[in-house]
Write a protein that holds these residues in place. Structure first.
Motif, PDB file in Angstrom:
ATOM      1  N   GLN A   7      15.996 -23.471  -0.533  1.00 15.36           N
ATOM      2  CA  GLN A   7      14.907 -22.743  -1.183  1.00 15.36           C
ATOM      3  C   GLN A   7      13.573 -23.269  -0.667  1.00 15.36           C
ATOM      4  N   PRO A   8      12.802 -22.442   0.037  1.00 14.37           N
ATOM      5  CA  PRO A   8      11.475 -22.899   0.460  1.00 14.37           C
ATOM      6  C   PRO A   8      10.545 -23.006  -0.746  1.00 14.37           C
ATOM      7  N   HIS A   9       9.522 -23.827  -0.621  1.00 14.37           N
ATOM      8  CA  HIS A   9       8.514 -23.958  -1.668  1.00 14.37           C
ATOM      9  C   HIS A   9       7.353 -23.032  -1.332  1.00 14.37           C
ATOM     10  N   ILE A  10       7.035 -22.115  -2.248  1.00 14.97           N
ATOM     11  CA  ILE A  10       5.953 -21.157  -2.049  1.00 14.97           C
ATOM     12  C   ILE A  10       4.666 -21.779  -2.573  1.00 14.97           C
ATOM     13  N   VAL A  11       3.664 -21.858  -1.704  1.00 15.95           N
ATOM     14  CA  VAL A  11       2.396 -22.502  -2.023  1.00 15.95           C
ATOM     15  C   VAL A  11       1.256 -21.523  -1.769  1.00 15.95           C
ATOM     16  N   VAL A  12       0.244 -21.571  -2.632  1.00 16.35           N
ATOM     17  CA  VAL A  12      -0.999 -20.820  -2.419  1.00 16.35           C
ATOM     18  C   VAL A  12      -2.092 -21.844  -2.133  1.00 16.35           C
ATOM     19  N   TRP A  42       3.062 -21.561  -6.393  1.00 16.18           N
ATOM     20  CA  TRP A  42       2.929 -20.256  -7.019  1.00 16.18           C
ATOM     21  C   TRP A  42       3.828 -20.246  -8.244  1.00 16.18           C
ATOM     22  N   GLU A  43       3.308 -19.773  -9.363  1.00 20.07           N
ATOM     23  CA  GLU A  43       4.066 -19.783 -10.612  1.00 20.07           C
ATOM     24  C   GLU A  43       4.517 -18.374 -11.005  1.00 20.07           C
ATOM     25  N   ALA A  44       5.541 -18.329 -11.835  1.00 21.11           N
ATOM     26  CA  ALA A  44       6.076 -17.056 -12.328  1.00 21.11           C
ATOM     27  C   ALA A  44       4.996 -16.300 -13.102  1.00 21.11           C
ATOM     28  N   ASP A  45       5.084 -15.012 -13.090  1.00 22.42           N
ATOM     29  CA  ASP A  45       4.208 -14.126 -13.864  1.00 22.42           C
ATOM     30  C   ASP A  45       2.749 -14.167 -13.425  1.00 22.42           C
ATOM     31  N   GLY A  51      -2.705 -17.011  -8.567  1.00 16.60           N
ATOM     32  CA  GLY A  51      -2.241 -18.378  -8.342  1.00 16.60           C
ATOM     33  C   GLY A  51      -3.248 -19.214  -7.579  1.00 16.60           C
ATOM     34  N   VAL A  52      -3.874 -18.658  -6.551  1.00 19.33           N
ATOM     35  CA  VAL A  52      -4.833 -19.444  -5.776  1.00 19.33           C
ATOM     36  C   VAL A  52      -6.093 -19.725  -6.586  1.00 19.33           C
ATOM     37  N   VAL A  53      -6.493 -18.791  -7.442  1.00 21.42           N
ATOM     38  CA  VAL A  53      -7.644 -19.032  -8.326  1.00 21.42           C
ATOM     39  C   VAL A  53      -7.316 -20.158  -9.305  1.00 21.42           C
ATOM     40  N   ARG A  54      -6.131 -20.107  -9.912  1.00 21.93           N
ATOM     41  CA  ARG A  54      -5.707 -21.125 -10.874  1.00 21.93           C
ATOM     42  C   ARG A  54      -5.605 -22.496 -10.211  1.00 21.93           C
ATOM     43  N   GLU A  55      -4.915 -22.565  -9.085  1.00 19.68           N
ATOM     44  CA  GLU A  55      -4.729 -23.850  -8.407  1.00 19.68           C
ATOM     45  C   GLU A  55      -6.057 -24.462  -7.969  1.00 19.68           C
ATOM     46  N   THR A  56      -6.974 -23.636  -7.485  1.00 20.77           N
ATOM     47  CA  THR A  56      -8.269 -24.166  -7.057  1.00 20.77           C
ATOM     48  C   THR A  56      -9.022 -24.758  -8.236  1.00 20.77           C
ATOM     49  N   LEU A  57      -9.000 -24.082  -9.364  1.00 16.77           N
ATOM     50  CA  LEU A  57      -9.670 -24.611 -10.558  1.00 16.77           C
ATOM     51  C   LEU A  57      -9.002 -25.899 -11.021  1.00 16.77           C
ATOM     52  N   GLU A  58      -7.671 -25.918 -11.081  1.00 17.26           N
ATOM     53  CA  GLU A  58      -6.953 -27.097 -11.563  1.00 17.26           C
ATOM     54  C   GLU A  58      -7.149 -28.320 -10.669  1.00 17.26           C
ATOM     55  N   GLU A  59      -7.255 -28.096  -9.356  1.00 15.14           N
ATOM     56  CA  GLU A  59      -7.329 -29.224  -8.433  1.00 15.14           C
ATOM     57  C   GLU A  59      -8.742 -29.636  -8.064  1.00 15.14           C
ATOM     58  N   SER A  60      -9.713 -28.713  -8.172  1.00 14.16           N
ATOM     59  CA  SER A  60     -11.060 -29.027  -7.705  1.00 14.16           C
ATOM     60  C   SER A  60     -12.149 -28.843  -8.751  1.00 14.16           C
ATOM     61  N   ALA A  61     -11.824 -28.192  -9.866  1.00 17.20           N
ATOM     62  CA  ALA A  61     -12.798 -27.845 -10.908  1.00 17.20           C
ATOM     63  C   ALA A  61     -13.803 -26.800 -10.427  1.00 17.20           C
ATOM     64  N   TRP A  62     -13.443 -26.053  -9.406  1.00 16.00           N
ATOM     65  CA  TRP A  62     -14.285 -24.957  -8.917  1.00 16.00           C
ATOM     66  C   TRP A  62     -13.648 -23.619  -9.257  1.00 16.00           C
ATOM     67  N   GLN A  63     -14.442 -22.745  -9.868  1.00 16.05           N
ATOM     68  CA  GLN A  63     -14.067 -21.340 -10.034  1.00 16.05           C
ATOM     69  C   GLN A  63     -14.355 -20.662  -8.699  1.00 16.05           C
ATOM     70  N   VAL A  64     -13.388 -19.891  -8.207  1.00 17.03           N
ATOM     71  CA  VAL A  64     -13.572 -19.211  -6.924  1.00 17.03           C
ATOM     72  C   VAL A  64     -13.204 -17.739  -7.052  1.00 17.03           C
ATOM     73  N   GLN A  65     -13.702 -16.971  -6.094  1.00 23.24           N
ATOM     74  CA  GLN A  65     -13.363 -15.550  -5.976  1.00 23.24           C
ATOM     75  C   GLN A  65     -12.750 -15.338  -4.601  1.00 23.24           C
ATOM     76  N   PRO A  66     -11.443 -15.044  -4.539  1.00 21.96           N
ATOM     77  CA  PRO A  66     -10.837 -14.755  -3.239  1.00 21.96           C
ATOM     78  C   PRO A  66     -11.500 -13.533  -2.595  1.00 21.96           C
ATOM     79  N   THR A  67     -11.756 -13.651  -1.297  1.00 20.93           N
ATOM     80  CA  THR A  67     -12.425 -12.572  -0.563  1.00 20.93           C
ATOM     81  C   THR A  67     -11.593 -12.049   0.602  1.00 20.93           C
TER      82      THR A  67
END
Length: 151
Positions: A7-12, A42-45, A51-67
């Motif tokens: 099973q590969p690990h899916i990462v954002v 990447w998490e279920a649901d 997922g990338v917005v959530r992970e960026t906030l959790e790891e860096s404390a930055w809110q981001v907007q994917p472009t």
């Protein structure tokens, strides 16, 4: 290990550039310092973009907007029985929440130049760290709608 249980690990991951510097995180992996883009599993649901917005906030404390979508990066470390499949997104930094508690293992977020990243290659979490920056600098950015979530 049989291939039927592989099973590969899916990462954002987020590639966030501001004034020539990239948002990176310093993290401890097995007690060793590593440098990475804000990235995680990447998490279920959730969509990959969520997922990338959530992970960026959790790891860096930055809110981001994917472009945009940067690409898919596959890496099979020699030391692990599975591969990482990284979906990398380009994002714009919006707001910083400096009081926010970062994920376990994350020491800090910092903005790094390309020269700084090149000078510490041996600390990169994997080869996708620099490859994502190089692809971003080359303008290899696709529109977000190339990532489709089918219902």
């Amino acid at each position: 290990m049989s291939t039927s249980s592989w099973q590969p690990h899916i990462v954002v991951a987020a590639v966030v550039e501001r004034e020539g510097r990239y948002l990176m995180v310093e993290e401890l992996i097995d007690g060793e310092l590593r440098i990475n883009q804000p990235a995680g599993h990447w998490e279920a649901d959730e969509t990959l973009v969520q997922g990338v917005v959530r992970e960026t906030l959790e790891e860096s404390a930055w809110q981001v907007q994917p472009t945009g979508f940067l690409g898919t990066y596959v890496w099979q470390p020699d030391t692990l029985p599975y591969a990482f499949v990284r979906f990398a997104f380009v994002a714009q930094a919006l707001t910083h929440e400096p009081e926010r508690q970062l994920d376990a293992g994350i020491l800090r977020a910092r903005w790094m130049s390309l020269d700084e990243l090149l000078a510490c290659r041996e600390l990169h979490r994997g080869p996708a760290v620099l490859q994502c920056v190089e692809d971003h600098r080359a303008g290899r950015i696709l529109p977000l709608d190339v990532v489709r979530h089918l219902l």
